[in-house]
Design an enzyme around this catalytic site. Structure first.
Site, PDB file in Angstrom:
ATOM      1  N   LYS A 111      68.786   4.410  29.909  1.00 18.93           N
ATOM      2  CA  LYS A 111      67.862   4.532  28.770  1.00 18.93           C
ATOM      3  C   LYS A 111      66.963   5.738  28.986  1.00 18.93           C
ATOM      4  CE  LYS A 111      67.163   1.532  25.267  1.00 18.93           C
ATOM      5  NZ  LYS A 111      68.290   1.011  24.488  1.00 18.93           N
ATOM      6  N   THR A 166      71.673  -1.025  28.160  1.00 21.37           N
ATOM      7  CA  THR A 166      70.538  -0.095  28.246  1.00 21.37           C
ATOM      8  C   THR A 166      69.267  -0.780  27.739  1.00 21.37           C
ATOM      9  OG1 THR A 166      70.818   0.942  26.060  1.00 21.37           O
ATOM     10  CG2 THR A 166      72.109   1.864  27.874  1.00 21.37           C
ATOM     11  N   ARG A 175      49.201  44.506  31.474  1.00 16.97           N
ATOM     12  CA  ARG A 175      49.865  43.809  30.362  1.00 16.97           C
ATOM     13  C   ARG A 175      49.347  42.379  30.305  1.00 16.97           C
ATOM     14  NH1 ARG A 175      55.964  41.969  32.502  1.00 16.97           N
ATOM     15  NH2 ARG A 175      55.210  40.857  34.322  1.00 16.97           N
ATOM     16  N   GLN A 194      58.410  37.381  39.288  1.00 17.44           N
ATOM     17  CA  GLN A 194      59.165  37.017  40.490  1.00 17.44           C
ATOM     18  C   GLN A 194      58.255  36.950  41.723  1.00 17.44           C
ATOM     19  OE1 GLN A 194      60.284  38.963  37.996  1.00 17.44           O
ATOM     20  NE2 GLN A 194      62.514  39.071  37.917  1.00 17.44           N
ATOM     21  N   HIS A 252      56.496  36.959  25.991  1.00 19.53           N
ATOM     22  CA  HIS A 252      56.067  38.339  25.786  1.00 19.53           C
ATOM     23  C   HIS A 252      55.021  38.475  24.678  1.00 19.53           C
ATOM     24  CE1 HIS A 252      59.289  39.337  28.456  1.00 19.53           C
ATOM     25  NE2 HIS A 252      60.213  38.859  27.635  1.00 19.53           N
TER      26      HIS A 252
HETATM   27  O1  LIG Z   1      57.711  40.094  35.527  1.00 19.20           O
HETATM   28  C1  LIG Z   1      58.733  40.490  34.937  1.00 19.20           C
HETATM   29  N1  LIG Z   1      59.954  40.288  35.485  1.00 19.20           N
HETATM   30  C2  LIG Z   1      61.108  40.706  34.891  1.00 19.20           C
HETATM   31  O2  LIG Z   1      62.225  40.506  35.441  1.00 19.20           O
HETATM   32  C3  LIG Z   1      60.979  41.375  33.660  1.00 19.20           C
HETATM   33  N2  LIG Z   1      61.891  41.912  32.807  1.00 19.20           N
HETATM   34  C4  LIG Z   1      61.196  42.409  31.753  1.00 19.20           C
HETATM   35  O3  LIG Z   1      61.714  42.982  30.754  1.00 19.20           O
HETATM   36  N3  LIG Z   1      59.865  42.204  31.918  1.00 19.20           N
HETATM   37  C5  LIG Z   1      59.698  41.575  33.106  1.00 19.20           C
HETATM   38  N4  LIG Z   1      58.599  41.110  33.746  1.00 19.20           N
END
Ligand SMILES: O=c1[nH]c(=O)c2[nH]c(=O)[nH]c2[nH]1
Length: 305
Positions: A13, A61, A181, A237, A265
């Site tokens: 469930k 369930t 940004r 990352q 974005h």
């Molecule tokens: O922090 C980011 N990692 C990416 O892999 C990536 N790729 C992207 O177009 N902008 C960003 N920004």
């Protein structure tokens, strides 16, 4: 028809919902609430229900749903990891043909409302976002278990202190490198407890009792928010890796930490046509596409040797 064979199956469930009120025994007006959504999937000797239309092994369930609601009433369900362990043990003990179970519990965020001076009200709560606290537990009859805790849909944004430059450049590249940004994401973080260190599923009750599970959640959430805010982020990352590493350093019982982060974005709106400069002031929140960046981080055992 060519002969066939069932190669995998599971059932149960999903979206079983409840809200439980916990009353302080010394002051029943002082309360806590837990709003939860539970999913349980069973595996075991159910093949004939698929291959021979024989329903005899099927625990309906509906029964799974009833079990979740009855146990939510009769058992201490704080933190959700404890409830997951209890449900997992229940199904394995009660039904001899169940060989494995997946329990996923989402706890919906209700924060206490506070007075102007910061003191909390006894039984009034505020929905400050769609954030979820998550516990997921896989448990097998042979005792193997994997417990993962986490949080999801914690939406954050920083208006500066994020960069992205130095990336791979080729004939498909149009992205302009930037040293400033907007960075925004819906945090999905998960930390897997070290089953070997814990020994057995019973250890989850001890962790819950000692406060270690709640402490790990607090650390993970605070580390995520602090590093998000403090770092001048070179990339999603690098920032997520730092977050995961910090959590591993703070919570010794955790084996790995994973993040899955959409990069939501925000594009600078072009005012050149109006003769205006846009100094990172007005952005367009792009609904799609979004980046999606995931990683899992563990302790480097080799580094110790
Ligand atoms: O922090 C980011 N990692 C990416 O892999 C990536 N790729 C992207 O177009 N902008 C960003 N920004």
């Amino acid at each position: 028809m060519a002969p066939t064979v069932l190669t995998a199956s599971t059932y149960g469930k999903d979206n079983v919902k409840f809200l439980k009120v916990k009353k302080d025994p010394s002051n029943p007006q002082k309360q806590e609430v837990m709003e939860a959504t539970v999913k349980i999937l069973l595996t075991g000797d159910f093949d004939i229900s698929y291959t021979k239309a024989d329903n005899s092994p099927i625990v309906p369930t509906d029964t799974v749903k009833n079990t979740i609601l009855v146990e939510a009433k009769t058992f201490d369900i704080w933190p959700i990891e404890r409830f997951a362990a209890h449900l997992a043990e229940h199904f394995i003990k009660k039904y001899s043909h169940v060989s494995g179970i997946d329990v996923t519990i989402h706890q919906h965020r209700w924060s206490r409302i506070t007075k102007e001076d910061g003191t909390p009200y006894d039984h009034s709560f505020l929905k400050d976002g769609e954030e979820l606290r998550v516990a997921s537990l896989n448990y097998k009859r042979n005792g193997d278990f994997v417990l993962t805790s986490g949080l999801k849909d914690l939406t954050v944004l920083k208006s500066t202190g994020s960069m992205f430059y130095g990336f791979h450049d080729c004939d498909y590249t149009t992205l302009i490198p930037v040293t400033d940004r907007i960075l925004s994401t819906d945090v999905d973080a998960a930390w897997e407890w070290d089953s070997k260190k814990l020994g057995s599923i019973k250890a989850i009750y001890g962790l819950a009792e000692s406060g270690a599970i709640d402490a790990a959640f607090k650390h993970a959430r605070q580390v995520t928010l602090d590093l998000f805010a403090i770092e001048n982020s070179p990339s999603v990352q690098a920032t997520m890796y730092n977050m995961a590493s910090k959590i591993l350093s703070l919570v010794p019982q955790v084996r790995t930490v994973s993040y899955s982060l959409p990069n939501k974005h925000y594009f600078l709106i072009d005012y050149k046509w109006k003769g205006l400069k846009n100094d990172n002031e007005v952005f367009y929140p792009s609904p799609h596409p979004n980046g999606l960046i995931k990683c899992t981080v563990a302790r480097d055992i080799k580094a110790k040797l």
